[in-house]
Design an enzyme around this catalytic site. Structure first.
Site, PDB file in Angstrom:
ATOM      1  N   ASP A   1       0.775  -1.255   0.000  1.00  0.00           N
ATOM      2  CA  ASP A   1       0.000   0.000   0.000  1.00  0.00           C
ATOM      3  C   ASP A   1       0.804   1.303   0.000  1.00  0.00           C
ATOM      4  O   ASP A   1       1.781   1.416   0.749  1.00  0.00           O
ATOM      5  CB  ASP A   1      -0.845   0.103   1.272  1.00  0.00           C
ATOM      6  CG  ASP A   1      -1.653  -1.121   1.589  1.00  0.00           C
ATOM      7  OD1 ASP A   1      -1.580  -2.108   0.858  1.00  0.00           O
ATOM      8  OD2 ASP A   1      -2.376  -1.080   2.601  1.00  0.00           O
TER       9      ASP A   1
ATOM     10  N   GLU B   1     -10.671  -2.938   4.353  1.00  0.00           N
ATOM     11  CA  GLU B   1      -9.376  -2.348   4.686  1.00  0.00           C
ATOM     12  C   GLU B   1      -9.246  -0.971   4.029  1.00  0.00           C
ATOM     13  O   GLU B   1      -9.979  -0.642   3.097  1.00  0.00           O
ATOM     14  CB  GLU B   1      -8.232  -3.208   4.128  1.00  0.00           C
ATOM     15  CG  GLU B   1      -8.154  -4.627   4.644  1.00  0.00           C
ATOM     16  CD  GLU B   1      -6.919  -5.376   4.140  1.00  0.00           C
ATOM     17  OE1 GLU B   1      -6.236  -5.971   4.968  1.00  0.00           O
ATOM     18  OE2 GLU B   1      -6.630  -5.356   2.927  1.00  0.00           O
TER      19      GLU B   1
END
Ligand code: FRU
Length: 456
Positions: A16, A189
């Site tokens: 990420d 998420e």
């Protein structure tokens, strides 16, 4: 395989994007990183800076794994007014501390007073602990009407996000909980929440990723358009963000004038098997965000940043022409290019753009009967490294007139297709065995080609 104009870490594993922000002429890109290997582990925040979002310089890790706590995903805000007491214009990172000796995730602060070059942990950590094993990915922004910071973060197992408020980034109180809603086939998420201008006023966008169960399998992102009243989010609609398989954990920049985000171009399903070394994982193009009304309702638009035009080198242009059953071939021999295509499909059944290598090809096309824009990577080169990689991904798209406008960016192993000025986007990895030797256009029926430009 290494992209030229998409960010990759010099070596090792990346997932990420974190802490995206702008300060004093510099864009900051932090990222989930294992400095020691090409698979997840020892996770902390890597760091890179850029003046133009295109050329990045990797710096030392900002928040390394300290033996007890891994620095999982989070965000950075610029504390202009020193609300936290860390100093005016301090960069404050709000991230998830993933404790390796116990099943616990808590939210921590770290701050920098030297443009992100060195970081201090806040002595009062954690700033938020609800005694949960899965509670993560805080995204913080300043909410002007209520004059406080708002944090959105995920309760993955519950398929919920929570909103917290604080005046000083340290003492957080729960404002509300949203969900389950929309896509709940996998854990939730990396939420994000931001406001975008729309028809003279504004709307809010809540983005939430799902870890599994996305439309073509594995992980993917969804967004809700609606309203945030300072306490709670009220959804009006729900849609996928991207109709490819490789756009995850998108995060918007703080402190920029334009709303921009980028994502990890990968999918947890096969992320650990992608055939690249000594690096693994790359970011998408930075994209400017907007909202537009079309026949399906209000849609989030994503368009590549204008800065990309500076990278154009050699131009190949095909003059307007009629395509009929036969194909048009543009010899190229390139590892990196941008393509711009506009055409009128009339009554044609389909149009496809084939990116042909020596031994494989990727196909991007529009099927008028199914009203579908698709990307087919089944023969795109290396596809057997994971059973779920090869595939054909598509989006429903109703053409008006019926004109198709496509912008396509290819960069060694990445393909991003923006259709109808960003109303539909497909992002996919491909691992070709050779350069793209030729771009071939093929139609079923008569297609009026109005524009075809390719820039290496
Ligand atoms: C999303 C994610 C986050 C977490 C991070 C760990 O890809 O699972 O939820 O913070 O990656 O690297």
């Amino acid at each position: 395989m290494r992209p030229k104009y998409h960010f990759t870490a010099t070596q090792n594993w990346l997932n990420d994007p974190n802490g995206l922000c702008f300060l004093d002429g510099e864009y900051h890109l932090f990222f989930q990183h294992n400095p020691q290997g090409n698979t997840p582990g020892n996770i902390g925040w890597g760091h890179a800076v850029s003046a133009d979002l295109l050329h990045w310089t990797e710096l030392e890790m900002a928040l390394p794994f300290d033996g007890n706590v891994m620095a999982f995903s989070g965000s950075v805000v610029i504390d202009h007014d020193n609300s936290s007491g860390f100093g005016a214009n301090a960069m404050v990172a709000i991230y998830t501390a993933h404790h390796i000796q116990k099943p616990l995730q808590t939210q921590h602060l770290a701050y920098s007073n030297d443009r992100g070059r060195t970081w201090n942990q806040y002595a009062g950590n954690p700033v938020l602990d609800i005694q949960k094993a899965d509670f993560r990915d805080p995204k913080v922004f300043w909410h002007t009407p209520t004059q406080r910071w708002v944090m959105v973060l995920a309760l993955p197992d519950e398929r919920q996000v929570q909103f917290y408020g604080a005046s000083n980034l340290k003492n957080w109180t729960l404002l509300s909980t949203f969900g389950p809603a929309g896509q709940t086939g996998g854990i939730w998420e990396v939420p994000d929440l931001f406001e975008l201008p729309f028809e003279g006023t504004s709307k809010w966008v809540l983005k939430v990723d799902i870890g599994t169960g996305a439309q073509f399998g594995g992980s993917g992102g969804q967004c809700f358009v609606g309203h945030f009243d300072g306490l709670a989010f009220h959804a009006e609609n729900n849609a996928w963000l991207d109709y490819g398989k490789d756009f995850y954990a998108a995060l918007s920049f703080s402190n920029t004038e334009r709303p921009i985000w980028l994502a990890w171009m990968n999918n947890w399903q096969y992320a650990q098997a992608t055939p690249t070394t000594p690096w693994r994982g790359c970011m998408s193009l930075p994209r400017v965000l907007g909202l537009r009304r079309n026949s399906t309702g209000i849609v989030l638009t994503q368009n590549p940043i204008a800065e990309l035009e500076q990278l154009r080198q050699k131009t190949h242009e095909v003059s307007p022409s009629r395509l009929e059953q036969h194909s048009l071939c543009l010899p190229l021999g390139a590892d990196y290019f941008e393509l711009w295509l506009e055409c009128d499909l009339g009554a044609a059944q389909s149009l496809c753009v084939r990116l042909e290598g020596k031994n494989g090809l990727s196909e991007i096309g529009y099927d008028s009967l199914r009203q579908e824009l698709y990307l087919d990577r089944r023969q795109s080169g290396q596809v057997t490294f994971h059973s779920e990689f090869a595939g054909r991904h598509f989006a429903q798209l109703e053409l008006v007139e019926p004109k198709l406008r496509l912008r396509l960016f290819f960069d060694a192993c990445t393909l991003e297709v923006f259709a109808q000025d960003g109303e539909v986007v497909l992002s996919d990895l491909i691992f070709p065995d050779s350069k793209i030797e030729a771009i071939v256009l093929q139609s079923t029926g008569v297609v009026q080609l109005e524009k075809l430009m390719v820039w290496t």
